[in-house]
Design a protein around this motif. Structure first.
Motif: not given
Length: 236
Positions: A193-211
């Motif tokens: 079963e897929p885990a639920v990702p823990v949200e983090i901040s960072g320039e590389e991830l901005k604007g990317r949903r459901q990464i």
């Protein structure tokens, strides 16, 4: 005389190594899964490999992608992979194609020239199109299902797409391939079963949903399993 493939030949025999040396394999996607696939194919004596990807190496790839190093950040993934593969085997024929595979670009690729096709891309539309085109060309294909948000590499299985369960990506693929009349597709998938990702901040991830979250030891195992299936099928 011993060479770089002597130990592999001890396992499979001289005739098998000849088959591998004469084989041409296409790997679509050289990220967390596909990067380890091309690495293992090159180290197994495949004679020609086409690598298709349109992405560049990011610092966020370093945690899981074998081609991702501080020295390769910013490079095209295909070029980073090509350099690594030729360092493994200078005689290997590597065709690096910087392109995004999709239904719209599929006509740019003649799959009939390959002995095997590996699908290690992320988009559902691209995966479906690859399966359709491989079927039309009569070329064997193996497809990677979801490796993100997983933590247990022992849960991977090799199966037909219609025998899969749990994996959300496999569920979508089953439905869409059935609509299109694809009767079989060899896949590597996990029932974890897929885990639920823990949200983090960072320039590389901005604007990317459901990464998806990922790690060093799950995508790599999927990639190596895929490579093993390709090698075993080619030397049958």
């Amino acid at each position: 005389m011993a060479d770089r493939f002597s130990r592999t030949q001890m396992m499979f025999g001289k005739e098998a190594m000849k088959k591998l040396a004469e084989s041409r394999v296409a790997v679509f996607g050289v990220g967390g899964v596909g990067g380890f696939t091309v690495e293992a194919l090159a180290r197994s004596g495949i004679g020609a490999i086409d690598i298709i990807d349109n992405d560049t190496v990011s610092v966020t790839n370093i945690n899981r992608q074998i081609i991702a190093l501080e020295s390769t950040v910013g490079q095209l993934k295909t070029e980073a992979a090509k350099g690594r593969l030729l360092d493994i085997n200078p005689d290997l024929k590597v065709n690096a194609v910087n392109a995004f595979y999709s239904p719209e670009s599929s006509s740019d690729f003649d799959l009939s020239v390959y002995d095997y096709v590996v699908d290690a891309i992320d988009t559902v539309s691209g995966k479906i199109e690859l399966a359709l085109q491989a079927q039309a060309a009569g070329v064997p294909i193996i497809s990677s299902m979801g490796a993100g948000n997983k933590t247990d590499p022992t849960r991977f299985e090799v199966s037909d797409i219609y025998k899969t369960s749990v994996c959300p990506l496999a569920k979508v693929m089953r439905r869409e391939l059935k609509k299109r009349g694809v009767k079989r597709l060899k896949v590597v998938y996990s029932r974890e079963e897929p885990a639920v990702p823990v949200e983090i901040s960072g320039e590389e991830l901005k604007g990317r949903r459901q990464i998806p979250a990922s790690n060093a030891f799950v995508p790599s195992v999927a990639g190596l399993i895929i490579a093993g299936e390709v090698i075993k099928d080619l030397i049958k």
